[in-house]
Design an enzyme around this catalytic site. Structure first.
Site, PDB file in Angstrom:
ATOM      1  N   CYS A 123      60.741  42.765  82.042  1.00 61.37           N
ATOM      2  CA  CYS A 123      60.965  44.188  82.295  1.00 61.37           C
ATOM      3  C   CYS A 123      62.446  44.509  82.129  1.00 61.37           C
ATOM      4  O   CYS A 123      63.298  43.721  82.544  1.00 61.37           O
ATOM      5  CB  CYS A 123      60.503  44.524  83.714  1.00 61.37           C
ATOM      6  SG  CYS A 123      60.710  46.256  84.176  1.00 61.37           S
ATOM      7  N   HIS A 167      51.553  48.029  82.702  1.00 61.59           N
ATOM      8  CA  HIS A 167      52.921  47.702  83.098  1.00 61.59           C
ATOM      9  C   HIS A 167      53.711  48.994  83.344  1.00 61.59           C
ATOM     10  O   HIS A 167      54.399  49.123  84.365  1.00 61.59           O
ATOM     11  CB  HIS A 167      53.591  46.868  81.996  1.00 61.59           C
ATOM     12  CG  HIS A 167      55.000  46.493  82.288  1.00 61.59           C
ATOM     13  ND1 HIS A 167      55.378  45.211  82.613  1.00 61.59           N
ATOM     14  CD2 HIS A 167      56.143  47.228  82.317  1.00 61.59           C
ATOM     15  CE1 HIS A 167      56.692  45.181  82.830  1.00 61.59           C
ATOM     16  NE2 HIS A 167      57.169  46.396  82.647  1.00 61.59           N
ATOM     17  N   GLU A 168      53.586  49.959  82.421  1.00 64.92           N
ATOM     18  CA  GLU A 168      54.317  51.226  82.582  1.00 64.92           C
ATOM     19  C   GLU A 168      53.743  52.061  83.725  1.00 64.92           C
ATOM     20  O   GLU A 168      54.486  52.670  84.485  1.00 64.92           O
ATOM     21  CB  GLU A 168      54.320  52.021  81.267  1.00 64.92           C
ATOM     22  CG  GLU A 168      54.974  51.321  80.088  1.00 64.92           C
ATOM     23  CD  GLU A 168      56.368  50.784  80.371  1.00 64.92           C
ATOM     24  OE1 GLU A 168      57.098  51.340  81.224  1.00 64.92           O
ATOM     25  OE2 GLU A 168      56.744  49.782  79.733  1.00 64.92           O
ATOM     26  N   HIS A 171      55.119  51.342  87.153  1.00 60.68           N
ATOM     27  CA  HIS A 171      56.413  51.950  87.500  1.00 60.68           C
ATOM     28  C   HIS A 171      56.230  53.287  88.215  1.00 60.68           C
ATOM     29  O   HIS A 171      57.079  53.685  89.013  1.00 60.68           O
ATOM     30  CB  HIS A 171      57.268  52.162  86.252  1.00 60.68           C
ATOM     31  CG  HIS A 171      57.957  50.925  85.764  1.00 60.68           C
ATOM     32  ND1 HIS A 171      58.940  50.276  86.476  1.00 60.68           N
ATOM     33  CD2 HIS A 171      57.799  50.220  84.618  1.00 60.68           C
ATOM     34  CE1 HIS A 171      59.372  49.229  85.797  1.00 60.68           C
ATOM     35  NE2 HIS A 171      58.681  49.159  84.667  1.00 60.68           N
TER      36      HIS A 171
END
Length: 196
Positions: A123, A167-168, A171
């Site tokens: 990341c 993954h995004e 966030h």
């Protein structure tokens, strides 16, 4: 030559690291149409990822090459992320790109089948290496508004692409990839895990 959507030159200094509390702060929904500030943020995200992948712009590799970035990573706790995923042919050449600039994305369905990248994940916001499998859903259904396509999108995605989206999305939900790694046995592989 890379054509920027906004005036500021993308820089590694834009990236918020995981030792800053704001990275895991609450993210707010974004009102549409975008106000000037929110539009600037999405343009900065697009410019950052495109610049990181541009061999001439990033010749000195001062920026880590990225395939995605979320708004909290550049200091904006709002629900937006951008993905620019190269698609390769059998010879390893980039043939096209999968590109989405999503506003208020949601994952509305997930497969029971899990998948993980064989070398783990990394990341932009995480400097320390965290080794281990990061279990993700192999197949997901994503909805949201795509800034580039100027319309609501409804995607069913699988495999590596689904891992990138998750993954995004993390966030925006106060999580980082290493929160998913098994602390006692980082490379444990259960029967329901496909390694990609």
């Amino acid at each position: 030559m890379l054509k920027l959507l906004q005036e500021e030159i993308p820089s590694a200094k834009w990236i918020v690291k995981d030792n800053q509390k704001s990275l895991l702060g609450n993210c707010n929904e974004v009102k549409l149409p975008l106000n000037r500030n929110d539009e600037l943020i999405i343009k900065k995200m697009i410019d950052w990822v495109r610049a990181s992948q541009d061999e001439k712009f990033n010749a000195k590799q001062e920026m880590i090459e990225a395939i995605g970035i979320a708004a909290p990573q550049i200091g904006a706790n709002i629900k937006m992320y951008y993905i620019l995923l190269p698609i390769f042919d059998d010879q390893g050449n980039k043939t096209k790109y999968l590109e989405h600039a999503l506003i208020n994305p949601k994952i509305i369905a997930r497969s029971e089948q899990l998948a993980a990248l064989k070398n783990g994940e990394g990341c932009l916001s995480v400097d320390k290496k965290h080794q281990g499998y990061v279990p993700r859903n192999y197949k997901i259904h994503v909805v949201g508004y795509d800034y580039l396509k100027k319309k609501n999108i409804n995607l069913t995605i699988r495999g590596y692409e689904a891992i990138v989206f998750q993954h995004e999305q993390d966030h925006l939900e106060k999580k980082l990839y290493y929160h998913h790694i098994n602390k006692n046995n980082p490379w444990v592989k259960n029967n329901n895990l496909i390694i990609i």
